[in-house]
Design an enzyme around this catalytic site. Sequence first.
Site, PDB file in Angstrom:
ATOM      1  N   GLU A 195      -2.833   0.821   5.089  1.00  0.00           N
ATOM      2  CA  GLU A 195      -2.846   1.409   3.753  1.00  0.00           C
ATOM      3  C   GLU A 195      -1.459   1.190   3.181  1.00  0.00           C
ATOM      4  OE1 GLU A 195      -2.246   2.614   0.789  1.00  0.00           O
ATOM      5  OE2 GLU A 195      -2.029   4.686   1.448  1.00  0.00           O
ATOM      6  N   GLU A 216       3.858  -2.790  -2.577  1.00  0.00           N
ATOM      7  CA  GLU A 216       4.430  -2.384  -1.288  1.00  0.00           C
ATOM      8  C   GLU A 216       4.500  -3.539  -0.291  1.00  0.00           C
ATOM      9  OE1 GLU A 216       2.748   1.107   0.406  1.00  0.00           O
ATOM     10  OE2 GLU A 216       3.068   2.323  -1.378  1.00  0.00           O
TER      11      GLU A 216
END
Length: 702
Positions: free
Chosen positions: A156, A165
């Site tokens: 995740e 990210e």
Amino acid sequence: MSSGSTQRMFQLKLDSLTGKSEWVVVEGDDEDDGSSVDLATTSYLDMLNDTTRNKAYRQAIDNTVTRPCNVLDIGAGTGLLSMMAARALGSADSTVASDDKGRVVACESYLPMAKLMRKVVHSNGMSRKIHVINNRSDELKVGVDISTRADILVSEILDSELLGEGLIPTLQNAHDELLVENPDTVPYRAVTYGQLVESSFLWRLHDLYSNEICASDGIRLVPTERSSILSIEPQQYPMHCDPLQEELKLLSEPFKIFEFDFWKRPSSHGEAEILVEAATSGSVNAVLSWWVLQLDKEGTVFYSTAPKWIKLLQTEFPGNENWCDHWKQCVWFVPGKGLSVSKGENIQLLAVHSDISISYSLWAESQRNKKEHVIRKDDFQLTLSPEKIATYSDDKWRRYVSLALQNALHRKDSPLCFVLDDSIFLATAIAHLCKTSRVMLLFPGLRERGLQYLRATAETNQFSADRLKLLDHRLEYISIHETDGKKIDLLVGEPFYYGSETWLPWKNLRFWKERTRLEGILSKDAIVIPCKGILRVCAMSLPDLWKSRCSLTYIEGFNHSVANTILGACGNLPSPQEGPILPFFVWQSGESKELSERLTLMEFDFSKPMSSCSGKAKVKFTGTGICHGFVLWIDWVLSAENDSVVSTGPDHRQWKQGVKLLKTPVAVSSQDHMSSDDFHSVEMEANFDSANGDLMIQYVFV
């Protein structure tokens, strides 16, 4: 240090009153090691309170981990997905993890989070079933850190944009070095979607050039001949778009942009040319985007970050019906006034993704060769946040500030003016309004780039750049030598510090700290703008925000209560624990309702040196409802003579407010609607510590 001593680590600490950062050593095993200060303002807690997300991951992992295998969890956080995988492996009852049953490796690069994960995993009795590694995944070596390549990847590492990210580089390295060929993955696939919109609010967040043409002050921060000299970063901005639904004009149907398959190695660069038909006429001010996750291979588990008006129609991808703050929609601003389109007209959209971001360009087919909406890039550009651009686009704000400056400057002959913060508007306005002034600039964040900008716009604003002087902001003391032997006549600030957009409102009291260290070189009749700060408070119903910041108990069967303190939990805390005050855009915080009058809790007098202070107020409820907490902000009083006040309250979208959430929501009502079970007021006290800039709030319901 002996081999049996506790682990130590360095953390970067910021003193908001001085702007200085320093590396400090904290003991790795301390319960309160300072990590909570960093982690409380992250999205971890909100993410763990997202029951839809947690359930979707659990279902997908159960559907995927159906055989003895090796599982790798990258960006493991608190270890929730790792524990789900270990349970799915059927090893929860084993005392020793064995290779024939498979194993789980949890990789987390951020040391405070890796420490927390070990606590969570231990509290659930799974320390021997999950191998925790505090490292970046691209630093792992098969045969050294992990025994074999993993059969299944769970992860995740997604932000609101999807890629921010480092999803693509992480997947590339994992497929090259850490995973078997054709691995199973959770998630399995992600698809990004977009929609074209018109919005005057979104327009004001980026197009200062067009908005300030109507300004009445004669100041031009963006000269006509250099229309791109001041801008925002060309990127996607996370934003809750649901509150804007009534203000948005939807100019197209939703369209698919990119598809990313987690189960195969992604490319670092991709392009998608999309033909979009205008559903109605208007000006395209922004591209809104969101994504949909397919978590399992079979396509039975989905999660969507779409806005509500899409989710209502998106029956094939049922998404999260609950408000959450960790994933928002994204906004890409179309340059200038936007792209004018007519109903039925085709719009060509080019989407490009890199390793970490997605960008767009678009033009109407009739303008295919012109591309008139593209603004020429200036040789020099200064970038500010969208909220700061919106502030400088606000004619009312500009009028208040300009009036306060005019009133101060007309009393002075050849004044020495000092700009304490990063305000290019104040520096420009002073030099423009008073041709005999000298302007000293602290510019602690903008520094030389700020001065370079002022020099580039000086001619347009009719002042000479040689009247500006940039001072060394790192000096412990600024003496009269630095001001060329003259005392300061006018001391000003917005207050605004470059890069401080995520701070609590009172962290901008750094302005007061800076004013204090200049005490010795202020003239006797020096004018300080703003002259005062007023801490204001309002009780509010904030059910969505409160739920997102609740203390954790069991998440899909795994106890997370040990994480509450370090993650900054606020709701459902045991006594005497109190959650922190956190910065939020209240207008973006889901359902909200004001339940009390807006009151002054405390005042900060900038005419005097900085000192600790306190204040009290009795907040009376004016409505009936459930109070979830208090919203706090600072109103800046520019001039005592004309009560010119700039508010940063919850109805002003450019600023974040401080939110103090209650441990337990309280039923309240006004005295006009008496109820023996409801509270009618709350007595509040605030204490400001000038040593560290902390603000403590105490309250008692009456």
